[in-house]
Design a protein around this motif. Structure first.
Motif, PDB file in Angstrom:
ATOM      1  N   VAL A 123       1.028   2.397  -3.230  1.00 32.34           N
ATOM      2  CA  VAL A 123      -0.136   3.441  -3.585  1.00 32.34           C
ATOM      3  C   VAL A 123       0.005   4.213  -3.062  1.00 32.34           C
ATOM      4  CG1 VAL A 123      -2.622   3.666  -3.294  1.00 32.34           C
ATOM      5  CG2 VAL A 123      -1.341   0.720  -3.492  1.00 32.34           C
ATOM      6  N   LEU A 137       0.805  -0.803  -0.013  1.00 31.69           N
ATOM      7  CA  LEU A 137      -0.184   0.634  -0.084  1.00 31.69           C
ATOM      8  C   LEU A 137       1.061   1.269   0.038  1.00 31.69           C
ATOM      9  CD1 LEU A 137      -2.849  -0.771   2.606  1.00 31.69           C
ATOM     10  CD2 LEU A 137      -3.142  -0.574  -0.423  1.00 31.69           C
ATOM     11  N   THR A 141      -4.434  -6.327  -1.072  1.00 27.80           N
ATOM     12  CA  THR A 141      -4.532  -5.654   0.110  1.00 27.80           C
ATOM     13  C   THR A 141      -6.205  -6.237   0.916  1.00 27.80           C
ATOM     14  OG1 THR A 141      -3.054  -4.387  -0.648  1.00 27.80           O
ATOM     15  CG2 THR A 141      -3.825  -4.137   2.026  1.00 27.80           C
ATOM     16  N   CYS A 153      -4.706  -2.412  -3.622  1.00 28.18           N
ATOM     17  CA  CYS A 153      -6.151  -2.309  -3.674  1.00 28.18           C
ATOM     18  C   CYS A 153      -6.573  -4.112  -3.689  1.00 28.18           C
ATOM     19  CB  CYS A 153      -6.728  -1.523  -3.420  1.00 28.18           C
ATOM     20  SG  CYS A 153      -5.291   0.463  -3.661  1.00 28.18           S
TER      21      CYS A 153
END
Length: 143
Positions: free
Chosen positions: A86, A83, A115, A112
């Motif tokens: 991201v 993440l 995760t 995402c």
């Protein structure tokens, strides 16, 4: 699931450190060791304000990660670090005007999704299972 805030703190401090390091290197300009002692150049880089701040925040991130690793399984905690990509990609788009094209957006969506799936798998952590087994054992002794 109760350690998710600590994991997300690790992720965000890791991302913040990367952004600070990038800003610091942009401030210093192109890296070259020509005509200078490499050790002096490395010290100049490390002690420039943004680089030093980024390294400091990265140490905080690693300390947080060590705490998380003491509480949850590595196979649960480690994937969350993706993440950070991201966060870095999104903030780099806004701060540094880096490209955020369709392929990167699709990759971010997959990260995402992955995760979220991993987070769902952590609903019953080893601590929770031990507590449940303990309470079940006590219940069966009473019966």
């Amino acid at each position: 699931m109760k350690y998710i805030p600590f994991i997300l703190f690790t992720v965000m401090t890791n991302a913040a450190a990367q952004l600070m390091l990038k800003h610091g290197m942009m401030t210093l300009g192109p890296l070259t060791f020509a005509g200078i002692n490499p050790l002096l150049k490395i010290l100049q880089i490390v002690f420039s304000p943004w680089i030093f701040a980024g390294l400091t925040v990265f140490v905080v991130s690693m300390a947080s990660h060590l705490y998380v690793l003491s509480k949850v399984e590595l196979s649960f905690a480690y994937p969350f670090l993706s993440l950070a990509y991201v966060a870095v990609a999104v903030f780099a788009y806004f701060i540094f005007r880096e490209d955020l094209n369709a392929y990167r957006i699709a990759g971010i969506a997959l990260i995402c999704l992955g995760t979220v799936l991993i987070a769902q798998s952590g609903r019953d952590t080893p601590e929770t299972e031990v507590a449940q087994n303990s309470s079940q054992s006590k219940g069966s002794v009473v019966q």
